[in-house]
Design a protein around this motif. Structure first.
Motif, mmCIF file in Angstrom:
data_model
loop_
_atom_site.group_PDB
_atom_site.id
_atom_site.type_symbol
_atom_site.label_atom_id
_atom_site.label_comp_id
_atom_site.label_asym_id
_atom_site.label_seq_id
_atom_site.Cartn_x
_atom_site.Cartn_y
_atom_site.Cartn_z
ATOM 1 N N VAL A 136 128.320 -50.522 60.427
ATOM 2 C CA VAL A 136 127.373 -50.189 59.233
ATOM 3 C C VAL A 136 126.071 -50.794 59.863
ATOM 4 O O VAL A 136 125.154 -50.019 59.893
ATOM 5 C CB VAL A 136 127.801 -50.910 57.873
ATOM 6 C CG1 VAL A 136 126.353 -50.986 56.982
ATOM 7 C CG2 VAL A 136 128.898 -50.381 57.313
ATOM 8 N N SER A 137 126.094 -51.927 60.569
ATOM 9 C CA SER A 137 124.843 -52.396 61.188
ATOM 10 C C SER A 137 124.503 -51.549 62.381
ATOM 11 O O SER A 137 123.243 -51.117 62.673
ATOM 12 C CB SER A 137 125.137 -53.775 61.894
ATOM 13 O OG SER A 137 125.496 -54.689 60.852
ATOM 14 N N GLU A 149 122.834 -48.575 60.882
ATOM 15 C CA GLU A 149 121.489 -48.835 60.268
ATOM 16 C C GLU A 149 120.386 -48.593 61.377
ATOM 17 O O GLU A 149 119.355 -48.083 61.275
ATOM 18 C CB GLU A 149 121.506 -50.163 59.727
ATOM 19 C CG GLU A 149 120.067 -50.355 59.156
ATOM 20 C CD GLU A 149 120.212 -51.837 58.575
ATOM 21 O OE1 GLU A 149 119.017 -52.381 57.821
ATOM 22 O OE2 GLU A 149 121.240 -52.525 58.592
ATOM 23 N N TYR A 199 119.703 -45.226 62.563
ATOM 24 C CA TYR A 199 118.984 -44.386 61.367
ATOM 25 C C TYR A 199 117.516 -44.692 61.775
ATOM 26 O O TYR A 199 116.831 -43.669 61.581
ATOM 27 C CB TYR A 199 119.657 -44.662 60.108
ATOM 28 C CG TYR A 199 118.858 -43.769 59.038
ATOM 29 C CD1 TYR A 199 119.405 -42.342 59.068
ATOM 30 C CD2 TYR A 199 117.979 -44.574 58.219
ATOM 31 C CE1 TYR A 199 118.757 -41.765 58.060
ATOM 32 C CE2 TYR A 199 117.496 -43.609 57.312
ATOM 33 C CZ TYR A 199 117.730 -42.367 56.985
ATOM 34 O OH TYR A 199 117.086 -41.864 56.214
ATOM 35 N N LEU A 200 117.418 -45.917 61.931
ATOM 36 C CA LEU A 200 116.011 -46.384 61.947
ATOM 37 C C LEU A 200 115.339 -46.093 63.280
ATOM 38 O O LEU A 200 114.388 -45.621 63.461
ATOM 39 C CB LEU A 200 115.745 -47.950 62.055
ATOM 40 C CG LEU A 200 114.606 -48.611 61.891
ATOM 41 C CD1 LEU A 200 113.618 -48.166 60.870
ATOM 42 C CD2 LEU A 200 114.677 -50.061 61.967
ATOM 43 N N GLU A 217 127.815 -56.545 65.981
ATOM 44 C CA GLU A 217 126.958 -56.516 64.635
ATOM 45 C C GLU A 217 125.582 -57.344 64.967
ATOM 46 O O GLU A 217 124.733 -56.757 64.631
ATOM 47 C CB GLU A 217 127.677 -57.137 63.607
ATOM 48 C CG GLU A 217 126.813 -57.277 62.261
ATOM 49 C CD GLU A 217 127.560 -58.150 61.233
ATOM 50 O OE1 GLU A 217 126.882 -58.312 59.857
ATOM 51 O OE2 GLU A 217 128.749 -58.506 61.428
ATOM 52 N N SER A 273 123.294 -55.312 67.076
ATOM 53 C CA SER A 273 122.743 -53.982 66.129
ATOM 54 C C SER A 273 121.713 -54.629 65.374
ATOM 55 O O SER A 273 120.539 -53.733 65.300
ATOM 56 C CB SER A 273 123.761 -53.498 65.283
ATOM 57 O OG SER A 273 124.954 -52.721 66.160
ATOM 58 N N LYS A 274 121.773 -55.704 64.980
ATOM 59 C CA LYS A 274 120.670 -56.382 64.105
ATOM 60 C C LYS A 274 119.377 -56.839 65.140
ATOM 61 O O LYS A 274 118.180 -56.466 64.677
ATOM 62 C CB LYS A 274 120.921 -57.539 63.401
ATOM 63 C CG LYS A 274 122.050 -57.400 62.261
ATOM 64 C CD LYS A 274 122.556 -58.740 61.821
ATOM 65 C CE LYS A 274 123.452 -58.567 60.623
ATOM 66 N NZ LYS A 274 123.876 -59.672 59.837
ATOM 67 N N THR A 305 117.945 -53.558 65.538
ATOM 68 C CA THR A 305 116.879 -53.057 64.550
ATOM 69 C C THR A 305 115.547 -53.970 64.596
ATOM 70 O O THR A 305 114.684 -53.188 64.327
ATOM 71 C CB THR A 305 117.853 -53.419 63.269
ATOM 72 O OG1 THR A 305 118.850 -52.582 63.054
ATOM 73 C CG2 THR A 305 116.841 -52.986 61.801
#
Length: 468
Positions: A105-106, A109, A112-113, A173, A176-177, A180
């Motif tokens: 999920v991360s 996200e 998608y950003l 995870e 990915s953060k 972002t």
């Protein structure tokens, strides 16, 4: 009877705790439905001794009834059978599965950003890459769902080994953060750079405007210096004073004509202005009107504010700027701005010279046979001549303040001996030296002193020793 009443045992209502016990049993039940005409089922339910309500009311025919039956007690074979339906998943595999879900999920996200960022500005390769990443993450989530179903059916299968460890999923995870945050940081940095460029552009424009203002200011200062050399002379001041006197004579003539037409006695009016004056001719009463208007317009001339305000304004250059601005404008147009100094000056002087009672009497007592058009023409000429006179005096005042030292104004009191140095006979009757001394009746036009130069004031002599 031993004298004591036997105690009566009260009938206690059902305890609330008993009601809660029944309510608690309702959560461990199975529900059965039946109809009232099935008598056997009704009796079998009563035999169990559990009903939702203990009521003595009559049974209602053809009524649908719901009967609550308690479930099996704990640790029964029912619980064992239920556990056998849902086999237990290994804890390590469950943690790995959950961590993988959060990591995916991360990553989704972040991708998608990245897709949103690639649209502004539009970069085709980045959009395609982000789109492919989104599809892969969605496929990963679908695979995790399938893994969960297979593990639930067969906990002992080796499919859980493909999920990886929980630590690996947490690392993914966190990466990915960080991705972002990096995308957000880059977007904010781009906005900061854009605003910095805009600030730099505005500062450049400000510098250009300031340079242009400095250039115009220097040019204006040069024009003012050249204007000072031309305007600040006695000849120019005398010329402006002559124009002001002409405008004053014109307005006084119009005022006298209106008062005469309204039926006023000019002799009585002149006597009310300056009483007991021995006029050489009957027509000389007009000098009393001229003096009234002229001295009224020049009242406060020696003050920088011209009696419009209490504070003192700037001298010299500022007054010269106002002078140049005023002479380049139409006085009637300047009156549209009611807050301007010239507009307030005209209003103040008009109220001092023309009392509302006097104005109403003059224009209401005109000949009834006069055509209305002529009346409005008279009003127009009257007001325009007043504004022209006020403009001339205002211009002279600003010019006087521009001199260094400032021009001084003076007038002569009644009864003072006539002096040809400071005075001039307005009637031109007493021009030769050596004449018998005469007294001043009143000042018609004030005099001015520019340094050591004196511009004579015009007076009307009160005696008849000098003959015209």
């Amino acid at each position: 009877m031993n004298g004591h009443q036997a105690p009566t045992t009260p009938i206690n209502p059902p305890q609330i705790s008993q009601m809660f016990q029944k309510f608690a049993l309702a959560f461990k039940i199975k529900t059965f439905e039946f109809f009232a005409d099935e008598e056997d089922d009704h009796h079998s339910i009563n035999a169990d001794g559990f009903s939702l309500l203990d009521s003595t009311e009559d049974f209602i025919t053809d009524q649908k009834v719901v009967v609550i039956k308690p479930g099996p007690p704990p640790n029964s074979s029912y619980s064992i059978n239920k556990a056998s339906l849902y086999p237990t998943i290994d804890t390590q595999i469950a943690e790995s599965l959950i961590s993988s879900v959060f990591a995916t999920v991360s990553s989704f996200e972040a991708s998608y950003l990245q897709l949103q960022t690639s649209h502004v500005p539009f970069v085709e390769e980045s959009v395609k890459a982000a789109d492919r990443a989104l599809v892969s993450h969605l496929q990963r989530l679908s695979d995790l769902k399938r893994f969960y179903k297979e593990i639930s059916k067969n906990p002992g299968s080796e499919i859980g080994s493909v999920l990886g460890s929980c630590s690996e999923a947490q690392v993914q995870e966190n990466q990915s953060k960080l991705r972002t945050l990096e995308i957000v940081s880059n977007r904010l940095q781009e906005e900061i750079d854009g605003k910095d460029n805009k600030v730099s552009s505005l500062r450049k424009k400000l510098a250009e405007i300031q340079w242009a203002n400095t250039k115009l200011s220097n040019k204006l200062s040069g024009n003012l210096n050249s204007a000072c050399d031309v305007l600040l002379t006695i000849k120019v001041f005398h010329s402006v004073l002559h124009n002001a006197c002409r405008a004053t004579h014109k307005f006084s003539k119009i005022l006298i004509g209106l008062t005469r037409k309204a039926g006023w006695d000019l002799g009585l009016l002149a006597n009310s202005i300056y009483p007991d004056i021995d006029y050489a001719k009957e027509g000389h009463t007009r000098f009393a009107f001229l003096s009234y208007v002229c001295l009224g317009m020049f009242r406060g001339f020696d003050l920088e504010s011209f009696c419009l305000r209490d504070d003192e304004g700037d001298k010299g250059t500022f007054s010269l700027k106002q002078l140049l601005e005023h002479v380049s404008s139409n006085p009637m147009e300047l009156l549209r701005d009611q807050d301007s100094e010239f507009s307030r000056f005209c209003e103040k002087k008009y109220q001092e010279l023309i009392h509302p009672t006097m104005e109403s009497s003059i224009f209401s007592n005109l000949d009834r046979n006069e055509v209305m058009l002529n009346l409005w023409r008279s009003l127009s000429i009257f007001y325009e001549s007043f504004v022209s006179m006020a403009s001339s005096v205002w211009t002279l005042h600003k010019l006087a303040l521009s001199f260094d030292p400032v021009v001084e104004i003076f007038q002569v009191e009644r009864g003072v001996d006539f002096s040809m140095v400071f005075m001039e006979d307005v009637t031109k009757r007493c021009n030769l030296p050596g004449q018998t001394k005469v007294k001043v009746g009143f000042t018609v036009v004030p005099g001015f002193k520019i340094g050591s130069t004196v511009i004579q004031c015009q007076v009307y002599l009160g005696g008849s020793q000098c003959k015209g």
